[in-house]
Design an enzyme around this catalytic site. Structure first.
Site, mmCIF file in Angstrom:
data_model
loop_
_atom_site.group_PDB
_atom_site.id
_atom_site.type_symbol
_atom_site.label_atom_id
_atom_site.label_comp_id
_atom_site.label_asym_id
_atom_site.label_seq_id
_atom_site.Cartn_x
_atom_site.Cartn_y
_atom_site.Cartn_z
ATOM 1 N N HIS A 156 1.789 -1.073 -0.225
ATOM 2 C CA HIS A 156 0.143 -0.183 0.190
ATOM 3 C C HIS A 156 0.651 1.010 -0.258
ATOM 4 O O HIS A 156 0.326 2.458 0.716
ATOM 5 C CB HIS A 156 -1.002 0.220 1.269
ATOM 6 C CG HIS A 156 -1.210 -0.980 1.278
ATOM 7 N ND1 HIS A 156 -2.872 -2.178 0.599
ATOM 8 C CD2 HIS A 156 -1.083 -1.876 2.460
ATOM 9 C CE1 HIS A 156 -3.403 -3.087 1.065
ATOM 10 N NE2 HIS A 156 -1.990 -3.536 2.336
ATOM 11 N N SER A 286 14.639 19.529 -15.746
ATOM 12 C CA SER A 286 13.203 21.234 -15.433
ATOM 13 C C SER A 286 14.151 22.189 -15.988
ATOM 14 O O SER A 286 15.047 23.323 -15.386
ATOM 15 C CB SER A 286 12.791 21.650 -13.964
ATOM 16 O OG SER A 286 12.790 22.788 -13.320
#
Length: 483
Positions: A156, A286
């Site tokens: 999870h 970026s």
């Protein structure tokens, strides 16, 4: 016209390998058509059609590769006739005039279109399988190298019991191994449409051989052999069943699910700074944030894998609406869907190979994450150790529960490091096992049989599966990305 003023598919313009792009090119398709016309003529001559001369056969053999003039003539003829096959029959007849009268004898358009598709699909599967074998081999070496390195497991996406870096990667290998099996099965199941005539009854060939059924069957078998197939499908309509496309694309879509899962896992690990995909010296992550090292390769794999998984729906819908012996609403769809499936899978494999060749592991970051969570995971071992020293299990459970909650509160509310072990060392109740705590917290005691599982998996499953590709795997080369 100005340069770059028309849409180009990024699959071929940016990403796909030259070999896969060439396989689905017009040149390959139309050369294959000419080879099929040649095979038909050879087989018909062998079976007694006297109108086919040796000169006609030689003329066809000498003009299998199309020239620029052939393409020009075929394009112009298709513009006039609105029929691509007849346009190329016309162009072939011009360049091989001695065969002009017997090209396409007894055949329907699907003799060349469908049989060529099957040949190209088979060859495309072979290209994918070779590349997939290389990817599996490269990732398997990563598994072996890191089979013993403990890492925090996640369920999870919450910290769970430890595994190892190599064991986790073996899960990716196992999925890809199943893809290797599935694509192999799909390739081996590809048959040949053969020479079946306009609605699959072989009526035209029965007339050609004056009612001789045995010669018609022999023709079907011989053309299949000349085209590299052991057999042809026993029955067809005008086309081979489009369920064949479903079978092939379903395995490739399943491969897309595997690669999306693998690349997604890597993206999570990159975010945790435990593993990093290759990042080149001058690469920019970026335009604004100069420090960024985004996992653009894995992101591209996910992006293209999603496209790959959607294409099976096209094949299913096309297969389901083929009326009776055939309808033509499959044609334009398949011109897009089939090449895109293989081009996309090819691109994904190239990217995965590049990623796996340059994966970087950061053991110190991995260890830091382990130390933040391991004290909680070690509580059961600590309880057992106390009980072995004569302690009461329920009392020990309560003592360690209280300390665990105190430590967890400090981690969550104050942003502190996990100090559960320090608390245990200061609690008199646990004095009997203080000298065992380092041993009880050794990460290698929490990984179970992970290293042994990896070793056995690689030896008993991966190695035999890659044996047919040993010659391919000897060709070692660094995989570069074009853009």
């Amino acid at each position: 016209m100005p340069i770059n003023d028309k849409y180009e598919s990024p699959l071929t313009a940016r990403y796909a390998s030259p070999e896969m792009s060439n396989l689905f090119s017009p040149a390959t398709k139309f050369v294959t058509w000419r080879k099929l016309w040649l095979h038909l003529a050879i087989a018909e001559k062998e079976l007694g059609i006297n109108d086919i001369s040796d000169d006609a056969i030689e003329d066809m053999k000498g003009h299998l590769v199309l020239t620029e003039e052939d393409f020009r003539v075929a394009t112009e003829e298709e513009r006039r006739r609105r029929h691509d096959v007849m346009a190329h029959v016309h162009a072939f007849a011009i360049t091989a005039p001695r065969a002009a009268g017997i090209i396409h004898l007894g055949a329907t358009s699907c003799y060349v279109t469908d049989n060529a598709d099957l040949i190209i699909l088979r060859d495309a599967c072979n290209l994918l399988l070779d590349k997939l074998a290389r990817v599996i081999d490269t990732l398997s070496k990563f598994c072996a190298e890191y089979k013993d390195l403990p890492t925090l497991g996640f369920t999870h996406f919450q910290p769970a019991q430890l595994t190892t870096v190599g064991k986790r990667a073996s899960l990716w290998v196992q999925d890809l191994l199943w893809d290797l099996r599935n694509i192999t099965r799909a390739r081996d199941d590809i048959g040949f449409r053969g020479v079946k005539g306009t609605t699959g009854t072989q009526a035209s060939f029965l007339a050609l051989f004056e009612g001789d059924h045995e010669k018609v069957e022999a023709l079907d078998k011989r053309v299949a052999e000349l085209s590299g197939f052991a057999s042809s499908y026993p029955v067809t309509g005008q086309t081979y069943s489009r369920k064949i496309d479903v079978d092939i694309l379903s395995t490739i879509a399943s491969f897309g699910a595997s690669t999306h899962k693998t690349a997604s896992d890597l993206r999570l690990l990159v975010s945790l700074k435990e593993i990093e995909e290759p990042f080149e010296k001058d690469q920019i992550g970026s335009s604004a944030m100069a420090y960024k090292r985004n996992p653009m390769r894995c992101e591209r794999v996910c992006s293209l894998s999603r496209h790959l998984m959607t294409l099976i729906q096209n094949a299913l819908m096309t297969s389901s609406v083929q009326w009776l012996e055939r309808t033509l609403d499959d044609s334009a769809n398949r011109r897009v869907t089939l090449p895109e499936a293989f081009l996309t899978a090819d691109i994904v494999l190239t990217h995965l190979q590049n990623i796996f060749e340059g994966l970087v592991v950061y053991p110190k970051v991995i260890f830091r994450h382990i130390t933040q969570e391991l004290p909680f995971m070690a509580t059961e071992n600590i309880i057992i150790a106390v009980v072995k020293k004569g302690g009461n299990r329920q009392q020990c459970h309560e003592e360690i529960r209280v300390l665990s909650h105190q430590a967890a509160r400090r981690v969550k509310e104050d942003g502190c490091e996990n100090d559960l072990i320090e608390r245990i060392k200061k609690t008199e109740y646990f004095k009997c096992i203080w000298d065992e705590l380092d041993q009880l917290l050794d990460p290698k005691t929490f990984i179970g049989r992970a290293p042994q599982q990896v070793e056995k998996f690689l030896e008993e499953h991966v190695k035999p599966a890659l044996e047919p590709y040993k010659d391919v795997l000897r060709e070692r080369k660094v995989t570069e990305l074009s853009v």
